[in-house]
Design a protein around this motif. Structure first.
Motif, mmCIF file in Angstrom:
data_model
loop_
_atom_site.group_PDB
_atom_site.id
_atom_site.type_symbol
_atom_site.label_atom_id
_atom_site.label_comp_id
_atom_site.label_asym_id
_atom_site.label_seq_id
_atom_site.Cartn_x
_atom_site.Cartn_y
_atom_site.Cartn_z
ATOM 1 N N ILE A 128 0.830 -1.205 0.000
ATOM 2 C CA ILE A 128 0.000 0.000 0.000
ATOM 3 C C ILE A 128 0.864 1.253 0.000
ATOM 4 O O ILE A 128 0.495 2.275 -0.599
ATOM 5 N N ILE A 129 2.032 1.191 0.641
ATOM 6 C CA ILE A 129 2.942 2.344 0.609
ATOM 7 C C ILE A 129 3.484 2.548 -0.808
ATOM 8 O O ILE A 129 3.586 3.668 -1.313
ATOM 9 N N LYS A 130 3.818 1.440 -1.450
ATOM 10 C CA LYS A 130 4.316 1.535 -2.825
ATOM 11 C C LYS A 130 3.247 2.121 -3.745
ATOM 12 O O LYS A 130 3.531 2.976 -4.597
ATOM 13 N N LYS A 131 2.005 1.699 -3.546
ATOM 14 C CA LYS A 131 0.907 2.223 -4.364
ATOM 15 C C LYS A 131 0.682 3.709 -4.071
ATOM 16 O O LYS A 131 0.451 4.505 -4.994
ATOM 17 N N HIS A 132 0.746 4.091 -2.793
ATOM 18 C CA HIS A 132 0.572 5.495 -2.413
ATOM 19 C C HIS A 132 1.613 6.380 -3.092
ATOM 20 O O HIS A 132 1.303 7.422 -3.693
#
Length: 713
Positions: A128-132
């Motif tokens: 989710i951090i990578k997507k953010h």
């Protein structure tokens, strides 16, 4: 499969509400940018939601760990009471011991589930951090990494639990009579002759593998009188070589008599005893076995020993005076020490690379027939001064690091953190005994990836000193290949009873109140319980295998189903025979994946593939050449007979037999010399002759036909 779907398919019922709300966090990302712009308010909303999820996962993991520890403590009391009752007038029944074993298996399952829970949630936060960062262009990864380190729910390797559970399991399994013996991993042995195979283990599977092994072998504890600490499992080794890296090349090419010399110590840097070890490679055809021999030195004497100032006589003077060891053994140790010291001085060996890892060893004390070790947190660290930087000063090892993995104080150029754990299965099979069935199941399971002849020393030098080596090991180009495989439940953690911690998806949870029904575990057509995730977009699971078992309400097979399946199998068999008869390739037959992968060496490098060459290979090459030569001589004799005793037509025909003989002898000589050179350089090529024999035979047939035509005409 996207990661969100994989998460839903892998949920554990008891833990359902404590997983990261991955879909909810994605919704926050989507709702915060209706006009494709990400504002500071949107960022605060997302970070707040992310913090809440981290807090939820961290608190639950901490609570479950505490609960499991309490259960282990309670089980310890029960087991001790059961053991004490054995010598009383009312000992515990066999059924009571079996119940204790079931309780321990339940705890093993809980530890396994918790390890999978933490791994899956950690992956979720990373995704989710990578997507953010990709969607919003606001970089959150380094900031949130600090928050993860403040709540490190994913850093517990459950080492203490494994040791405690192993002890309890061993007591219950042996009914209070665990095997006694020397626990010092070799103890008094100085020479080790074992059959060793090595495997890589992905970080996702480390805890599960430990739990499975301890059900068959206890964890080897070297000092049972003290509480186990993380530092107790640390092993550090300094490998030596010279400027030309002769030892590296010898070990990589498996040259006869190739040596590896290292200094090893167990535990922290304060350890006073250092072992000087020498590994010597022996080819099978010599009739000897590769052997590791070692002797011990006080740490304060190591530098002087390596310089030749501390003599061998001084090193073993006290040992001779004590008289605790046989004179023959002391003489062998002294000879080994002299040879090692001579090699260090004459070959100008110096520290090159250090390996560090935490080892969990499994073995019956005093019984080395089966020994399994799992080395995790493996790191290779530079100790050399090839670039002009004296990392260790005038000492034999650098002192700016200890056992504080992951050694964040080191520059990236000075350390290689190996991505996998290394499993070593060591068997003493010299008496002809077969390895236990559970060992064979282990090495054939999805938990391990076989890497024959893997060497920490070779990998460390090849990785840390790329400018000084041209020849690299065969596994280097495969480091980017995901080693995880579909789960096979023939060898995995399974609950002894139908507990509530089963793996479900969200639909199962919503319908769980509809009543109990008979269910079977569903396998796909390959016998696997899941498929690999794909890698199509940013939300992909990056080939992370699904954890657990999907459940299916499939009905039992009827007689008609079995009949249809039999007809289907019979038809498949007939089609396979037909393809084989007409030499048609079977496109449906799966080919080994290793044959489909083509690896290329980096620019300026050569890949070394292990090739075993024995003397009989040279003799086989010579015999083949002499066989061809014999045929050539025979043809020459035929041609000479035709030319000497035949008429003019026969003399003309003899010319073609002479040409055939010359071609045959010339070709066989060239092939013989080519093979000799390839064998001498241990080239991994095809040595069979696929074309030459056909050409020579065709030439011979044509010569016979020409001779016949001439005679007829």
């Amino acid at each position: 499969m996207k990661f969100g779907q994989q998460l839903q398919d892998s949920l554990i019922r008891d833990y359902y509400y404590y997983y990261i709300d991955y879909e909810g966090l994605k919704d926050v990302l989507d709702s915060g940018r209706p006009d494709e712009e990400w504002t500071e308010e949107s960022e605060e909303t997302f970070v707040r939601a992310l913090e809440e999820e981290l807090e939820k996962v961290y608190d639950f993991q901490k609570l479950r760990t505490y609960s499991i520890n309490q259960r282990v403590k309670e089980m310890d009391g029960k087991v001790q009471d059961a053991i004490r009752s054995i010598d009383t007038s009312s000992p515990l029944s066999e059924q009571a011991f079996e119940d204790l074993e079931l309780d321990l298996e339940e705890i093993l399952s809980d530890v396994h589930d918790l390890a999978k829970f933490t791994q899956l949630n950690y992956t979720g936060f990373q995704k989710i951090i990578k997507k953010h960062d990709k969607v919003t262009k606001w970089i959150l990864k380094p900031i949130f990494a600090a928050r993860l380190n403040a709540k490190p729910f994913f850093k517990d390797d459950y080492g203490n639990l494994v040791v405690k559970l192993s002890k309890l399991y061993d007591l219950v399994r042996t009914r209070g009579n665990p095997v006694k013996g020397d626990s010092s991993a070799g103890g008094s042995q100085q020479n080790f002759v074992r059959q060793t195979t090595k495997y890589w283990v992905h970080a996702d599977n480390i805890t599960e593998l430990k739990l499975l092994i301890l059900k068959h072998l206890p964890v080897l504890v070297f000092n049972a009188s003290k509480e186990f600490e993380k530092e107790d499992s640390a092993i550090s080794s300094i490998y030596f070589d010279n400027d030309s890296l002769d030892l590296y090349r010898g070990r990589l090419e498996k040259s006869e008599g190739a040596e590896a010399i290292r200094l090893r110590w167990y535990g922290g840097m304060a350890t006073d005893v250092v072992f000087v070890e020498r590994k010597t490679h022996r080819e099978d055809w010599t009739g000897e076995k590769s052997v590791k021999a070692r002797f011990s030195l006080k740490e304060k004497n190591v530098n002087a020993f390596l310089k030749g100032e501390y003599t061998v006589d001084r090193a073993f003077k006290k040992m001779r005076e004590d008289g605790k060891k046989p004179l023959k053994e002391i003489d062998d140790l002294e000879q080994l020490a002299r040879e090692v010291q001579y090699t260090v001085l004459t070959k100008k060996l110096k520290p090159v690379v250090r390996s560090f890892y935490n080892r969990t060893a499994f073995q019956l004390p005093g019984d080395a027939r089966v020994r399994i070790s799992l080395d995790s947190e493996l790191s290779m660290i530079r100790e050399d001064d090839f670039d002009g930087r004296k990392r260790a000063g005038n000492n034999w090892r650098r002192m700016d690091i200890g056992v504080d993995w992951p050694f964040n104080q080191l520059a990236d150029a000075d350390i290689e953190r190996f991505p996998y754990a290394v499993l070593e299965v060591k068997l003493q099979t010299q008496m002809g005994q077969e390895p236990p069935q559970w060992v064979r199941d282990l090495v054939a399971s999805h938990l391990v990836e076989a890497v024959p002849k893997f060497s920490k020393f070779i990998h460390g030098v090849a990785t840390m000193l790329p400018k000084r080596v041209k020849l690299i090991p065969f596994w280097m180009p495969q480091m980017d290949v995901d080693i995880r495989k579909p789960v096979t439940h023939q060898f995995s953690i399974e609950r002894p009873t139908n507990g509530s911690s089963s793996v479900v998806n969200s639909d199962d949870l919503l319908s769980s109140n509809s009543g109990d029904m008979d269910e079977e575990y569903s396998l796909d057509h390959n016998g696997d319980t899941h498929d690999y995730a794909s890698d199509d977009d940013d939300e992909v699971a990056e080939n992370i295998p699904l954890m657990g078992i999907r459940r299916s309400g499939r009905r039992p097979w009827s007689t008609q189903d079995q009949f249809n399946e039999t007809i289907h199998q019979l038809g498949s068999t007939v089609r396979s025979w037909a393809r084989a008869f007409f030499l048609e390739p079977d496109a449906s037959s799966p080919q080994p994946a290793v044959l489909e992968r083509v690896f290329h060496a980096p620019p300026g490098k050569l890949i070394h593939v292990p090739v075993r060459i024995e003397p009989k290979v040279y003799f086989a090459n010579e015999r083949t050449f002499l066989s061809w030569l014999e045929i050539g001589i025979f043809l020459s004799a035929v041609a000479g007979s035709l030319h000497s005793f035949g008429d003019s037509r026969a003399q003309n025909a003899s010319f073609f037999f002479v040409c055939t003989a010359v071609v045959m002898v010339t070709y066989s000589l060239g092939l013989y010399l080519w093979r000799v050179r390839a064998i001498r350089h241990r080239r991994a090529i095809r040595y069979d002759d696929r074309i030459g024999t056909s050409i020579v035979c065709f030439t011979f047939v044509m010569s016979v036909l020409v001779n016949y035509v001439i005679q007829v005409l």
